[in-house]
Design a protein around this motif. Structure first.
Motif, short mmCIF file in Angstrom:
data_model
loop_
_atom_site.label_atom_id
_atom_site.label_comp_id
_atom_site.label_asym_id
_atom_site.label_seq_id
_atom_site.Cartn_x
_atom_site.Cartn_y
_atom_site.Cartn_z
N TYR A 10 37.68 -12.85 16.85
CA TYR A 10 38.08 -11.89 15.83
C TYR A 10 37.24 -12.09 14.57
CZ TYR A 10 41.01 -9.38 12.47
OH TYR A 10 41.46 -8.52 11.50
N ILE A 11 36.75 -10.96 14.03
CA ILE A 11 35.92 -11.00 12.82
C ILE A 11 36.85 -10.96 11.61
CG2 ILE A 11 34.06 -9.89 11.53
CD1 ILE A 11 33.08 -8.71 14.17
N ALA A 12 36.83 -12.01 10.84
CA ALA A 12 37.75 -12.11 9.70
C ALA A 12 37.33 -11.22 8.53
CB ALA A 12 37.86 -13.56 9.24
N ASN A 13 36.07 -11.06 8.29
CA ASN A 13 35.58 -10.26 7.18
C ASN A 13 35.83 -8.79 7.46
OD1 ASN A 13 33.20 -8.69 5.75
ND2 ASN A 13 33.50 -10.61 4.62
N ASP A 14 36.46 -8.07 6.49
CA ASP A 14 36.82 -6.67 6.70
C ASP A 14 35.59 -5.77 6.84
OD1 ASP A 14 39.47 -7.39 6.58
OD2 ASP A 14 39.72 -6.87 4.46
N SER A 15 34.63 -5.91 5.96
CA SER A 15 33.45 -5.04 6.00
C SER A 15 32.62 -5.31 7.26
CB SER A 15 32.59 -5.28 4.75
OG SER A 15 32.18 -6.64 4.67
N ALA A 16 32.47 -6.56 7.63
CA ALA A 16 31.72 -6.89 8.85
C ALA A 16 32.46 -6.38 10.08
CB ALA A 16 31.51 -8.39 8.94
N ARG A 17 33.78 -6.47 10.08
CA ARG A 17 34.56 -5.98 11.23
C ARG A 17 34.46 -4.47 11.34
NH1 ARG A 17 38.82 -8.08 9.79
NH2 ARG A 17 40.01 -6.31 8.96
N LYS A 18 34.49 -3.74 10.22
CA LYS A 18 34.38 -2.29 10.25
C LYS A 18 33.00 -1.86 10.74
CE LYS A 18 35.13 1.80 7.39
NZ LYS A 18 35.53 2.30 6.04
N ALA A 19 31.95 -2.56 10.27
CA ALA A 19 30.59 -2.24 10.72
C ALA A 19 30.42 -2.51 12.21
CB ALA A 19 29.58 -3.05 9.92
#
Length: 238
Positions: free
Chosen positions: A10-19
């Motif tokens: 799971y990608i914790a960073n919101d912006s990185a996860r959205k990208a």
């Protein structure tokens, strides 16, 4: 350059996860389109995300309804035959990893016993320190090597072709070649030459006998002998 292996977590960073979500979604829809075009099958995708109020449907809501209706018309056993959830997927991966591990262990053990066999042949290492398990593995390796050698010998024997025997053409009437077939008589060239030479020889003899019939009469074949006691004088024609 090889692509970097992605860590499936799971990608914790919101912006990185959205990208990552947008990038993966475009790739997924592209694969769905390619699968439908190349294989000629009906596909659909329904993607829910926290970034959009409405789910994204591919290729269209009507196309998705058609595929879902066709899927529901199938028997339940057929519907769930190839379905997996997270638990069953992980179990399949674990089973596959275990099989790969066993295969690697078997190959490593075979290489180890091969080294022992080579060292024992050159007397660098004896077999007195091997245990029962090692001796059993060593015996299995020797039997396998002997079988491979036997198979190699059989394949080489099948590839061997007996070299043909060279037959020299001569004046003898009978020759036998490497296939066992009998060659009777002279070659075609010699036969043709003999046919061309016999009339000339005969004409020369006839000319010589015209000059001295009495002296050379005995040299002529019986077909040209004019004596009363010749063979042709007593021959009865039908």
């Amino acid at each position: 350059m090889t692509r970097k292996k992605v860590n499936l977590a799971y990608i914790a960073n919101d912006s990185a996860r959205k990208a990552a979500f947008k990038k993966r979604k475009r790739g997924l829809l592209k694969k769905m389109s390619e699968l439908s075009t190349l294989c000629g099958i009906q596909t659909c995708a329904i993607i829910y995300s926290p970034y959009d109020p409405e789910p994204e449907i591919w290729p269209s809501p009507l196309g998705a309804q058609s595929v879902i209706a066709r899927f529901k018309s199938m028997p339940e056993a057929e519907q769930s035959r190839k379905m997996v959830n997270q638990e069953s997927f992980l179990r399949q991966r674990i089973t596959k990893a275990k099989n790969q591990l066993k295969k690697q262990q078997r190959e490593s053990r075979e290489l180890e016993m091969t080294q022992v066999m080579y060292r024992s042949l050159v007397r660098d290492q004896g077999l007195q320190n091997l245990g029962v398990v090692d001796l059993n593995d060593f015996r299995w390796l020797i039997e396998k090597t002997v079988e491979e050698i036997d198979e190699r010998i059989k394949s080489l024997r099948q590839q061997i072709i007996t070299p043909p025997q060279v037959v020299t053409a001569g004046t003898s009437s009978n020759h036998v070649n490497h296939t066992g077939q009998e060659i009777i008589g002279l070659r075609n060239e010699e036969m043709a030459a003999s046919h061309d030479e016999n009339p000339q020889w005969l004409m020369e003899m006839l000319r010589s006998n015209e000059n001295d019939v009495g002296r050379n009469e005995a040299m002529l074949p019986y077909a040209f002998n004019n004596n009363s006691n010749s063979l042709w004088s007593t021959f009865n024609f039908p």
